[in-house]
Design a protein around this motif. Structure first.
Motif, PDB file in Angstrom:
ATOM      1  N   CYS A 116       3.776  -1.972  -5.005  1.00 19.71           N
ATOM      2  CA  CYS A 116       4.735  -2.561  -4.063  1.00 19.71           C
ATOM      3  C   CYS A 116       3.991  -2.887  -2.775  1.00 19.71           C
ATOM      4  O   CYS A 116       3.852  -4.028  -2.403  1.00 19.71           O
ATOM      5  N   GLY A 117       3.488  -1.820  -2.124  1.00 16.07           N
ATOM      6  CA  GLY A 117       2.884  -2.018  -0.810  1.00 16.07           C
ATOM      7  C   GLY A 117       3.963  -1.898   0.246  1.00 16.07           C
ATOM      8  O   GLY A 117       5.030  -2.526   0.139  1.00 16.07           O
ATOM      9  N   LEU A 118       3.704  -1.060   1.227  1.00 15.06           N
ATOM     10  CA  LEU A 118       4.627  -0.930   2.349  1.00 15.06           C
ATOM     11  C   LEU A 118       4.001  -1.524   3.608  1.00 15.06           C
ATOM     12  O   LEU A 118       4.681  -2.099   4.447  1.00 15.06           O
ATOM     13  N   ARG A 161      -5.485   3.248   2.661  1.00 15.38           N
ATOM     14  CA  ARG A 161      -6.320   4.220   1.974  1.00 15.38           C
ATOM     15  C   ARG A 161      -7.613   3.479   1.630  1.00 15.38           C
ATOM     16  O   ARG A 161      -7.568   2.303   1.235  1.00 15.38           O
ATOM     17  N   ASN A 208       2.074   4.097  -9.059  1.00 22.79           N
ATOM     18  CA  ASN A 208       0.717   3.584  -9.237  1.00 22.79           C
ATOM     19  C   ASN A 208       0.224   3.986 -10.622  1.00 22.79           C
ATOM     20  O   ASN A 208      -0.036   5.156 -10.881  1.00 22.79           O
ATOM     21  N   VAL A 215       7.861  -0.090  -8.757  1.00 20.12           N
ATOM     22  CA  VAL A 215       8.337  -0.373  -7.411  1.00 20.12           C
ATOM     23  C   VAL A 215       8.339  -1.848  -6.981  1.00 20.12           C
ATOM     24  O   VAL A 215       8.506  -2.144  -5.803  1.00 20.12           O
ATOM     25  N   VAL A 244       8.173   6.762   0.600  1.00 21.19           N
ATOM     26  CA  VAL A 244       9.326   6.478  -0.264  1.00 21.19           C
ATOM     27  C   VAL A 244      10.104   7.765  -0.559  1.00 21.19           C
ATOM     28  O   VAL A 244      11.339   7.775  -0.523  1.00 21.19           O
ATOM     29  N   GLN A 264      -8.755   0.146  -5.213  1.00 22.82           N
ATOM     30  CA  GLN A 264      -7.523  -0.647  -5.352  1.00 22.82           C
ATOM     31  C   GLN A 264      -7.349  -1.640  -4.205  1.00 22.82           C
ATOM     32  O   GLN A 264      -6.887  -2.768  -4.395  1.00 22.82           O
ATOM     33  N   ASN A 304      10.632  -1.241  -3.208  1.00 22.19           N
ATOM     34  CA  ASN A 304      10.779  -0.318  -2.081  1.00 22.19           C
ATOM     35  C   ASN A 304      11.321  -1.075  -0.874  1.00 22.19           C
ATOM     36  O   ASN A 304      11.201  -2.295  -0.785  1.00 22.19           O
ATOM     37  N   LEU A 323       3.731   6.817  -1.374  1.00 26.19           N
ATOM     38  CA  LEU A 323       4.623   7.716  -2.121  1.00 26.19           C
ATOM     39  C   LEU A 323       5.361   8.658  -1.164  1.00 26.19           C
ATOM     40  O   LEU A 323       6.561   8.925  -1.333  1.00 26.19           O
TER      41      LEU A 323
HETATM   42  C1  GLC Z   1       1.673   3.544  -4.416  1.00 21.78           C
HETATM   43  C2  GLC Z   1       1.286   2.088  -4.454  1.00 21.78           C
HETATM   44  C3  GLC Z   1       1.936   1.258  -3.401  1.00 21.78           C
HETATM   45  C4  GLC Z   1       3.405   1.581  -3.256  1.00 21.78           C
HETATM   46  C5  GLC Z   1       3.553   3.066  -3.006  1.00 21.78           C
HETATM   47  C6  GLC Z   1       5.005   3.495  -2.838  1.00 21.78           C
HETATM   48  O1  GLC Z   1       0.862   4.316  -3.624  1.00 21.78           O
HETATM   49  O2  GLC Z   1      -0.120   1.926  -4.413  1.00 21.78           O
HETATM   50  O3  GLC Z   1       1.791  -0.112  -3.728  1.00 21.78           O
HETATM   51  O4  GLC Z   1       3.962   0.865  -2.186  1.00 21.78           O
HETATM   52  O5  GLC Z   1       3.031   3.779  -4.085  1.00 21.78           O
HETATM   53  O6  GLC Z   1       5.783   3.137  -3.937  1.00 21.78           O
END
Ligand code: GLC
Ligand code: ADP
Length: 519
Positions: free
Chosen positions: A420-422, A341, A205, A254, A62, A345, A289, A59
């Protein structure tokens, strides 16, 4: 550092004391509305994290990247609580506004911080709520602050106040874009006040919901009519996340796959029916993202040895550094990384269960992260079980994380769900192939057998089958390097996200003004 105070006698204004700037120098008063961008909108981002100052996960990344990526199209500014990490940053803060209290929410001040690249941050200053040692959400022992509902209701109300021009900060947004449950009450307070300013709520999330007892209603000033299924009531409690979804003009999440998954009971966290109906009404969509331009392996100053696509010896220098950092033995086998983290999850229990398979097959694992105490303990125990083959660092720092993406051959990401996962995109950009569960944004950003390895079930056999494929590819350098090339060239950037967000902003504002926007 706070360098100015509010003149409470007359009109509210910034009065920097001995600072380098005065109000007239600040971009919000001088920035002309570009005649070339007639659709340029003022957008207020409401968020609990910003990577420049404080982050616990994606978060923060982003919230820092998207406003910058949109700057050429819209005037996006960010509202964030004044945690110590924010107030103690090197950037001066000018007090520009003051907000009254409401119910049990205390009065606060609004400070303005201009980051070096021009991004404007509005800092919500309320020492009793935000100036505490710890993360944005809790103490350093991992326990959430008991008054988080007050802390984040205050954030939501501040956004509503700014949108209603109550803060008199000489900038009033055309649209408010709120992120995740901590900002969930922004659209709600705006709706209850009859605001016409459109709101967008982004779910990063769904599992973190900000649920509190109904008894908190009076403290938060929540009207009785909100306590219904169409409002913020959630199984006899109050849900900040549901408030954000119920009262915003539109909802995004996302990734396209997660947008669909959350309408099913498996991923819907009790909100699948509500979300399915939003989808049917055309009010829920998925916008992926991206990753920002700092993710460039040939120039990243964090790396001990920046390298280009094809420079696999250069990549090996980074691997040696990571092995050294984590106390791993020299090895010609594959190096797996976990940058995460440490929470349920992320499926770390599965990685724990496949660790002996990895080590017995000749692999090593380097793990960095922090999170739930039991998960941290389990990771420490793994390192003790496999000395020299598995190394763990509890904590997080950006430099080590980047070095691990650069030095590892594979990234382990067996997430149970992943909006999404970055990390899987960062890893690919640095030539580390993700071994990941086929879900959410992982499914959308990893090409199985081309840029990484996907597995379907959250089970050890499914995970091990993907790992076996990874080991096979590692044994054929030609194939491994071809996959690395594809991964490093994958087109992850913010362009793909900026366009749909910009279009959505324009549609939502046009709708409010009664102008028929593009549908
Ligand atoms: C959350 C999600 C992750 C996502 C991130 C940014 O923490 O767990 O998957 O990429 O937010 O949007
Ligand atoms: P999530 O937001 O669910 O943690 P993402 O993959 O979207 O997952 O984002 C992870 C981001 O957070 C990356 O920038 C990663 O380096 C960083 N990160 C991972 N673990 C931690 C942690 N324990 N504390 C702070 N940041 C972390």
């Amino acid at each position: 550092m706070i360098s100015a105070d509010l003149d409470t006698q007359g009109e509210r204004f910034s009065q920097p004391i001995g600072g380098p700037t005065s109000l007239v120098d600040l971009p919000n008063t001088v920035r002309p509305v570009s005649s070339q961008n007639p659709n340029r909108k003022k957008v207020l981002f409401v968020t609990s994290e910003l990577a420049d100052l404080v982050k616990t996960g994606g978060l923060g990344d982003v919230s820092a990247a998207l406003p910058r990526a949109m700057a050429h199209l819209h005037d996006v500014r960010v509202l964030i609580p004044g945690y110590p990490q924010v107030l103690e940053s090197d950037n001066p803060i000018h007090i520009i506004g003051e907000l009254g209290g409401h119910a049990a929410l205390p009065p606060c001040k609004i400070g303005r911080m201009d980051l070096k690249d021009g991004l404007v941050i509005y800092v919500l200053i309320c020492p009793e709520l935000y100036e505490r040692e710890g993360t944005p959400y809790g103490a350093n022992n991992g326990r959430d602050w008991p008054d988080n509902h007050i802390r984040f209701a205050r954030l939501g109300l501040a956004a509503a106040d700014i949108a209603a021009n109550l803060a008199q900060i000489h900038w009033c947004p055309d649209l408010v874009h709120a992120h995740d449950w901590p900002a969930g009450l922004a659209p709600a307070y705006m709706h209850w006040r009859g605001s016409r300013t459109p709101t967008l709520f982004t779910i990063h999330n769904l599992a973190y919901q900000g649920v509190v007892s109904l008894a908190s209603c009076p403290e938060l000033g929540i009207p009785e009519h909100a306590l219904q299924q169409e409002g913020m009531e959630f199984y006899g409690k109050l849900s900040f996340l549901k408030a954000g979804m119920a009262y915003s003009s539109h909802i995004t999440t996302v990734s396209a796959t997660y947008a669909q998954e959350i309408t099913t009971p498996e991923f819907g966290c009790g909100l699948d029916g509500f979300l399915a109906s939003k989808t049917q009404q055309g009010l829920l969509s998925g916008i992926p993202n991206g990753i920002d331009e700092s993710w460039e392996s040939s120039t990243d100053p964090h790396l001990t040895h920046p390298f280009n696509i094809g420079d696999w010896e250069g990549k090996a220098v980074n691997a040696a550094h990571v092995r050294n950092l984590f106390g791993l033995h020299d090895s010609t086998g594959p190096l797996f990384a976990v940058v995460s983290r440490l929470v349920y999850q992320k499926g770390l229990d599965l990685t724990e269960a496949v660790a002996s398979f990895i080590v017995e097959s000749g692999g090593q694992i380097a793990i960095i992260g922090r999170g739930e105490p039991e998960e941290e303990q389990a990771m420490r125990a793994l390192a003790l079980r496999f000395p020299g083959q598995i190394g763990v660092r509890i904590g997080f720092n950006e430099t080590d994380a980047r070095r691990m993406f650069a030095g590892s051959d594979f990234l382990l990401m067996p997430s149970r769900y992943e909006p999404c996962g970055l990390s899987q995109m960062y890893a690919q950009r640095f030539g580390s192939l993700p071994v990941a569960r086929n879900t959410g944004g992982l499914a959308d950003t990893i090409e199985d057998g081309v840029t990484g390895f996907l597995f379907n079930e959250s089970t050890v056999p499914s995970y091990e089958a993907a790992l076996s494929r990874a080991f096979k590819v590692f044994a054929y350098p030609g194939l491994l390097n071809a996959m690395r090339c594809r991964a490093m060239a994958a087109p992850f950037n913010w362009c793909q996200s900026v366009e749909p967000y910009a279009e959505l902003y324009e549609q939502l504002v046009a709708k409010t003004l009664g102008i028929s926007g593009k549908q």
